[in-house]
Design a protein around this motif. Structure first.
Motif: not given
Lengths: 101, 505, 236
Positions: A8-18, C110-113, C105-107, A43-50
């Motif tokens: 979920f964090l990966f997907v959220s980061a991808a959406l954030f960067v897009i 950060a997620i992996i580590t 890439a940085e994120i 950010v919502g996805i990150t928050l809910v995932a955490f």
């Protein structure tokens, strides 16, 4: 392979960067505005995932506040956009002086 | 699980409650009072309300504690910051009263003061926040109100454009800030600053910090950097400051900035001080770039308002430098650092709003804000020219004024923290700034205006004159009596650490 | 491979594709529709994470309210009249794409580590069920622990309303020598009659555009003050 928080964090980061790319590269105000909303949703996805991971509900509450604030801000921002478009192409001070003299 | 309902300690939030009541009263007065009474009644009520809040705040001196489940903190930092914000609010009311009534498309008095009051309330709550959610919501309250104030002269395209730019980049910054806070929450499982601190010190015993934590820290610095107008994140500043009605420019260069500084101190010193090795260096670099860039670009400006916008970027750099001097050695913070930032803020409030007040005064005489509009001001009206000179000299940092002591304490804090290079760059940046500040003084005293503008009609501006006088006295007197104030700031920041350790138990 | 993972893959792929669409489409209306798609998938991810309430709110508030507002704005305005808004020159825009890739890439690193926390909090799934569900759990925390923040969020909404009214309403001061009366502009009438002191604006707009000379007033009834042009005035 199990579904973990990291997915979920990966997907959220991808959406954030897009969304961020959209803000930095687009020129249309409304599209920029939508991109920022997309960042907030990411950010919502990150928050809910955490929140799910740590078993604390605070993250969900946090996003609830972010949602309320974003709604209020969108009202203000769109009002400014409408006022600007009502003015026509906004003249700057010099232009206004030459028009009137 | 039972719900914990705590009866909050209303006495602690009294100043904020007064300001909230003021906002409500002003908006109701605007709705129900006849239009011709708006000016006197609403201005008077605002002044009385902010004054009452200051009195309520001063009675809290020395008290500490927290209420609303730790969301609201009363400590030295919150009292001092609230005091700075309220003083800036009073000065703003003084300089904007006649401007709002007569100039710039005649803005609505009631709405104007309602929004100013809400912005002040948001900044005050940020300064007293004990939780990331409070910091976020408080900073947004103050920002949203300021976006609207920037676009308030809606008949003028520049005002709307400045407001839109400020709004868009502010929204962008909030999203980044929120993402950073999400990561900090995810790495510590809590949003309370003390809980974050406790969790960090527990997990950090000798090891490197969690990567997620560091990433969150970086994002928070970027997000707050936008709000502060620190240099790589400053694009919105010149246009927003230029487009906004001039009293609003003065206001937004102090109050939302104070809120962001408060948020920075709360997040960094109170929440993440275990990571201070990491963030002090980031802040130091940001401070260095910000002060040099702001001053260098200000040189080429031909408009005094725009020049002051860039100079306010530079002043952000000085404040960040003060904050970068928080070096925690064996768990002991450099107490001079936070108090030097507090002192800088109060000095900045007086001298910067003062400089904008003189621009407002000139606009009251039917002039613009360009450098040419200031030429020959000294021969036409010597007193405002003298006031402007005092404010500019203070912004430059020349001894008898408050601005000198502001920089002096920051430099002392930096030397305590062994950051000689940053202290030297402050001196260099001030030397650069002398050029464009003194240019305005030279234009006022030694240049004659080509066209004769003496027949311009004049708007009554009694409150503005009072405001300028108050700020001149403040700039000189607070400079001469800087010792007691810095002691006060020191005392109150000591209270900050006492309260923090008491709450940590 | 579990069904959960399949659902996750479908929802997140749809979300990211729609997100790319928002950025890529030329027409703001298309972007808005793509954003709706993206947000619905965000809501689905919320539900997968056990945050049903936020999932519903995401659809109601964002898709239902904010995006409808955006669409209304697009319909209301003439997009060609909007000033373009950009942060930097093309080179800077290219640089920002590079920065974005680096950030991603940085994120990722950060997620992996990062060191994941265990379920250390009180709101485990069983506990939330015992409290009566997700909505009850959020409500109890929000209205007790975060009561003050809740109040301030309401103030932010108030400011939003005030701001939308202040900026969004058509100008009250319509034309000199004209008193505008119309439904929805009740304050336009008597205000205008109180002529303020004479002055010249800082922007060199002639004074007669600001103050009405006493004694020469006409009352005009109009439905749309902005579109109205007084005879003798040049059109706006």
């Amino acid at each position: 392979m199990d579904l973990t928080t990291n997915h979920f964090l990966f997907v959220s980061a991808a959406l954030f960067v897009i969304g961020m790319m959209g803000v930095l590269t687009r020129r249309n105000i409304l599209i920029i505005f939508m991109c920022v909303e997309m960042m907030v949703a990411a950010v919502g996805i990150t928050l809910v995932a955490f929140s799910h991971e740590t078993a604390t509900i605070n993250g969900q509450v946090f996003f609830l506040f972010a949602l309320a604030v974003a709604a209020a801000e969108s009202a203000v921002g769109l009002a400014i956009v409408v006022a600007l478009s009502r003015q026509g192409r906004a003249p700057d001070v010099e232009e206004m002086q030459t028009l009137k003299n | 699980m039972t719900v914990h309902l705590e009866n909050p300690d209303w006495g602690m939030v009294l100043p904020q409650l007064i300001v909230l009541a003021l906002a409500i009263v002003v908006s109701l007065l605007d709705a129900f009072l006849p239009r011709e009474k708006h000016f006197t009644v609403i201005t008077g009520v605002s002044l009385v309300g902010f004054g009452a809040a200051i009195v309520a705040l001063l009675t809290q001196k020395g008290e500490t504690g927290e209420t609303f489940h730790g969301l609201f903190r009363l400590d030295g930092l919150s009292i001092f910051m609230n005091l700075v914000i309220l003083i800036a609010a009073v000065l703003t009311v003084l300089i904007s009263a006649s401007y709002v009534e007569y100039l710039d498309s005649k803005m609505g008095t009631g709405e104007f003061y309602t929004l100013v009051t809400f912005a002040v309330l948001g900044a005050m709550l940020t300064a007293s926040a004990g939780d990331m959610i409070m910091i976020y919501v408080g900073i947004e309250l103050s920002s949203v109100a300021t976006y609207i104030l920037t676009a308030f002269a809606k008949r003028r395209g520049t005002s709307l454009e400045g407001g839109l730019k400020y709004f868009m980049l502010g929204l962008f910054a909030s999203a980044i800030l929120l993402y950073g806070m999400a990561w900090i929450y995810g790495s510590t499982a809590s949003t309370g600053l003390d809980a974050i601190n406790a969790s960090l010190t527990a997990t950090l015993s000798g090891e490197d910090a969690n990567a997620g934590m560091l990433f969150g820290l970086l994002l928070v610095i970027v997000g707050l950097g936008f709000k502060l107008a620190a240099v790589p994140f400053h694009f919105w500043t010149p246009d927003a400051y230029d487009g906004a009605p001039t009293p609003v420019t003065g206001f937004m260069s102090v109050v939302p900035k104070a809120a962001a500084v408060a948020a920075m101190v709360r997040m960094m010193v109170q929440g993440l001080d275990a990571l201070s090795d990491d963030w002090t260096i980031v802040l130091a670099v940001l401070a260095f770039v910000t002060m040099l860039f702001g001053n260098v670009v200000a040189i080429s400006q031909r408009d005094v308002k725009r020049m002051l916008a860039y100079s306010s970027i530079a002043h952000t750099g000085y404040m960040l430098a003060g904050l970068a001097a928080v070096q925690v050695v064996d768990g002991v913070a450099n107490e001079r650092s936070v108090s030097s930032v507090l002192y800088y803020l109060i000095s900045y409030a007086f001298m910067n709003i003062g400089a904008f007040a003189v621009i407002v005064w000139v606009q009251h005489r039917g002039q613009g804000t360009g450098l040419d509009d200031f030429s020959g001001l000294a021969s036409r009206s010597p007193l405002p020219a003298l006031a402007m000179t005092i404010f500019l000299v203070s912004l430059m940092g020349i001894p008898p004024t408050i601005g000198f002591y502001g920089k002096y304490y920051v430099i002392v804090a930096l030397l305590d923290a062994n950051m000689l290079w940053l202290a030297i760059s402050i001196v260099v940046a001030s030397a650069i700034s002398a050029y464009f500040y003194l240019r305005v003084v030279a234009v006022m005293y030694f240049q004659e205006k080509a066209a004769d503008d003496t027949d311009r009609t004049v708007v009554p501006s009694t409150l503005l004159n009072v405001g300028i006088l108050v700020m001149v006295v403040g700039v000189l007197a607070l400079g001469l009596f800087s010792g007691p104030i810095i002691n006060l700031a020191n005392d109150w920041t000591n209270l900050f650490s006492i309260a923090a350790s008491a709450a940590g138990q | 491979m579990s069904w959960e993972l399949v659902f996750f893959a479908v929802f997140s792929a749809a979300m990211l594709l729609c997100g790319l669409g928002v950025v890529a489409f030329e027409n703001p209306v298309h972007s808005a529709v793509a954003l709706v798609g993206s947000f619905i998938n965000v809501a689905a991810l919320f539900v997968m994470l056990g945050a049903e309430f936020l999932g519903v709110l995401q659809i109601i508030v964002y898709t239902g309210a904010v995006l409808v507002l955006v669409l209304f704005t697009i319909m209301l305005i003439d997009p060609t009249k909007l000033p373009e808004f950009y942060v930097g020159a093309p080179l800077q825009r290219f640089a920002s794409v590079v920065v974005g890739a680096i950030l991603l890439a940085e994120i990722g690193v950060a997620i992996i580590t990062r060191t994941a926390l265990e379920q250390i909090g009180p709101h485990t799934e069983a506990m939330v069920q015992q409290m009566g569900g997700n909505v009850q759990a959020i409500g109890q925390v929000m209205l007790s622990e975060y009561a003050l923040a809740f109040e301030i969020a309401s103030l932010v909404l108030t400011v939003g309303v005030v701001g939308a009214v202040v900026i969004g309403l058509p100008n009250r001061m319509v034309e000199p020598n004209t008193v505008t009366m119309s439904l929805g502009h009740t304050r336009g009438s008597s205000d205008m009659l109180a002529a303020g002191p004479k002055f010249e604006s800082p922007m060199n707009i002639p004074a007669e555009r600001y103050t009405a000379p006493v004694g020469e007033r006409t009352v005009v009834m109009t439905k749309d003050p902005d579109a109205y042009t007084h005879p003798g005035e040049t059109s706006k």
